[in-house]
Design an enzyme around this catalytic site. Structure first.
Site, PDB file in Angstrom:
ATOM      1  N   GLY A 141     -57.544   1.270   1.498  1.00 52.01           N
ATOM      2  CA  GLY A 141     -56.667   0.173   1.097  1.00 52.01           C
ATOM      3  C   GLY A 141     -56.481  -0.825   2.217  1.00 52.01           C
ATOM      4  O   GLY A 141     -55.371  -1.342   2.426  1.00 52.01           O
ATOM      5  N   GLY A 198     -52.060  -6.391   3.535  1.00 51.98           N
ATOM      6  CA  GLY A 198     -50.809  -5.779   3.931  1.00 51.98           C
ATOM      7  C   GLY A 198     -50.913  -4.792   5.078  1.00 51.98           C
ATOM      8  O   GLY A 198     -51.512  -5.062   6.127  1.00 51.98           O
ATOM      9  N   GLY A 253     -52.577  -2.103   5.323  1.00 52.75           N
ATOM     10  CA  GLY A 253     -53.927  -1.645   5.609  1.00 52.75           C
ATOM     11  C   GLY A 253     -54.649  -2.547   6.591  1.00 52.75           C
ATOM     12  O   GLY A 253     -55.283  -2.077   7.541  1.00 52.75           O
ATOM     13  N   SER A 265     -43.487   7.345   1.838  1.00 54.22           N
ATOM     14  CA  SER A 265     -42.345   6.464   1.606  1.00 54.22           C
ATOM     15  C   SER A 265     -41.082   7.299   1.582  1.00 54.22           C
ATOM     16  O   SER A 265     -41.110   8.470   1.178  1.00 54.22           O
ATOM     17  CB  SER A 265     -42.508   5.736   0.267  1.00 54.22           C
ATOM     18  OG  SER A 265     -41.303   5.110  -0.119  1.00 54.22           O
ATOM     19  N   TYR A 325     -44.018   6.463  -9.196  1.00 52.38           N
ATOM     20  CA  TYR A 325     -44.274   6.251  -7.771  1.00 52.38           C
ATOM     21  C   TYR A 325     -43.572   7.322  -6.933  1.00 52.38           C
ATOM     22  O   TYR A 325     -44.172   7.917  -6.031  1.00 52.38           O
ATOM     23  CB  TYR A 325     -43.797   4.863  -7.365  1.00 52.38           C
ATOM     24  CG  TYR A 325     -44.080   4.506  -5.920  1.00 52.38           C
ATOM     25  CD1 TYR A 325     -45.379   4.260  -5.493  1.00 52.38           C
ATOM     26  CD2 TYR A 325     -43.051   4.403  -4.988  1.00 52.38           C
ATOM     27  CE1 TYR A 325     -45.653   3.924  -4.174  1.00 52.38           C
ATOM     28  CE2 TYR A 325     -43.304   4.074  -3.675  1.00 52.38           C
ATOM     29  CZ  TYR A 325     -44.606   3.827  -3.270  1.00 52.38           C
ATOM     30  OH  TYR A 325     -44.867   3.510  -1.953  1.00 52.38           O
TER      31      TYR A 325
END
Length: 290
Positions: free
Chosen positions: A20, A24, A26, A136, A162
């Site tokens: 990814g 952002g 990544g 997260s 998520y």
């Protein structure tokens, strides 16, 4: 001194895979590693975007196509990679609607956990250093429904999907670390979370006014992508215990410099971790190759 990516040790001769890595966190992670001398394999679904990032890094960094929702893409990527030192599972998705992959997996679970699970198993015997997963704080709100992992019967909620995927990811990493330690492997693991990072992930509600407010708040009080990526880089390259979790040191872990942080009780449950590992292995037909 506050830790930033500028304090990374030199990574000359080190090969780092960042998934990814086309935007952002990544991109920021890839740039930080390359600035320290690493060869970065920029992995992303859009090869042209990945190639543009790799070219901007210079040196021997290169692009590779990787779609974590596509088993064939994962296997092609694994076949194209030789020995690597650090694997950073940065790719992630926060869905706004239920999307099912070709394998029948809900997209957040596929992208955030099951795809990385398969990729790691395929690459394990070629990894020399550390495996990092970007998690997260939302994992603490996650609940895993083993009877309906893919929201086939439950009313779908992107937030719940998520959170479930991030708890599942934490459990997978716990089980992975336990296996590597039992095998006396020199490969270590770590997780990192960026806090509240001002990235593309903030504009997902599809309500213009809400997205505008979230974006403004993110740009005002959140970590920048560079600061958020510092947590990933710290987890990837600093001498920390295997199984560590890295996050920002500021208020409620929303922003700040990298430090070691805690995780939820569920995310530290070895029995639940083993149950998820067995479930993931059964769903994907994949096991650790190390």
């Amino acid at each position: 001194m506050t830790w930033t990516a500028a304090r990374l040790p030199r990574l000359d001769g080190v090969t780092v895979v960042v998934t990814g890595a086309t935007r952002g966190l990544g991109v920021a992670t890839a740039r930080g590693a390359a600035a320290a001398g690493a060869t970065v394999i920029v992995a992303g679904r859009d090869h042209d975007a990945a190639d543009a990032v790799a070219r901007s890094l210079g040196g021997s960094s290169r692009a590779a196509t990787l779609d974590l929702t596509d088993r064939a893409s994962i296997e092609r990527f694994a076949d194209s990679v030789g020995e690597i030192d650090i694997l950073v599972h940065n790719a992630g998705v926060l869905p706004t609607s239920r999307v099912e992959t070709a394998d029948g997996f809900e997209s957040a679970l596929a992208t955030n956990v099951l795809g990385p699970f398969v990729l790691t198993n395929l690459l394990a015997d070629r990894i020399r250093g550390r495996i990092v997963a970007v998690n997260s704080t939302v994992h603490s709100a996650g609940r895993i429904d083993f009877t309906d992992l893919h929201f086939e019967r439950r009313a779908f909620s992107g937030a719940r999907a998520y959170a479930q995927s991030k708890l599942a990811q934490a459990l997978w990493m716990l089980a992975l670390d336990r296996r590597l330690r039992a095998a006396r492997s020199e490969v270590t693991t770590a997780m990192a979370h960026p806090g509240w990072a001002a990235t593309e992930m903030t504009g997902v509600t599809r309500v213009a006014a809400v997205d505008a407010l979230v974006t403004w708040l993110g740009n005002t009080i959140a970590n920048t992508a560079v600061a958020g990526a510092a947590c990933s880089l710290y987890a990837a390259a600093m001498p920390i215990p295997s199984g560590s979790f890295v996050g920002p040191d500021g208020f409620l872990g929303m922003r700040g410099a990298p430090t070691l942080v805690g995780r939820s009780t569920q995310a530290a449950d070895p029995v639940l971790a083993e149950r998820f590992w067995e479930t993931a292995a059964a769903l994907t037909g994949s096991e650790l190759s190390a």
